[in-house]
Design a protein around this motif. Structure first.
Motif: not given
Length: 115
Positions: A54-68, A106-115
């Motif tokens: 149910a989350l958007g791209f940035n919300e998922i990234c924020r959650e995953i980065f917080d976990f890491h 971070v690098r890979q998700t940044g590239r995906m966000d560019d798409l």
């Protein structure tokens, strides 16, 4: 696409950590971790309480980065508390792996966000 990438990445991490475990000194593997985990358990969904689907791209990234970040904090703390060299060496390896993989995410998700 992001969730598929994250699932594949976590499967890869599981394999790598399993290999570290297979090669680790048994003394290091039998070291207790209870002190840290009692006070600061690693938690998911600290940044939101919705399911990932149910989350958007940035919300998922924020959650995953917080976990890491929590995992990295765990390893840093445990490195400082390790009483035997074998445990310290294993934890330093895990910390280095986690930091490297977090940067890769971070690098890979940044590239995906560019798409």
């Amino acid at each position: 696409m992001l969730l598929n990438y994250l699932a594949a990445h976590e499967n890869e991490m599981e394999y790598v950590v399993g290999e570290l475990k297979n090669r680790a000194d048994p003394k290091a593997l039998n070291t207790y971790v209870y002190d840290y985990l009692e006070h600061k358990p690693i938690r998911t969904h600290r940044t939101c309480d919705a399911p990932y689907a149910a989350l958007g791209f940035n919300e998922i990234c924020r959650e995953i980065f917080d976990f890491h970040d929590q995992v990295t904090d765990l390893y840093r703390t445990l490195v400082g508390k390790a009483e035997i060299p074998e445990a310290r060496e294993l934890l330093e390896s895990l910390l280095e792996l986690e930091q490297h993989e977090a940067m890769r995410l971070v690098r890979q998700t940044g590239r995906m966000d560019d798409l």
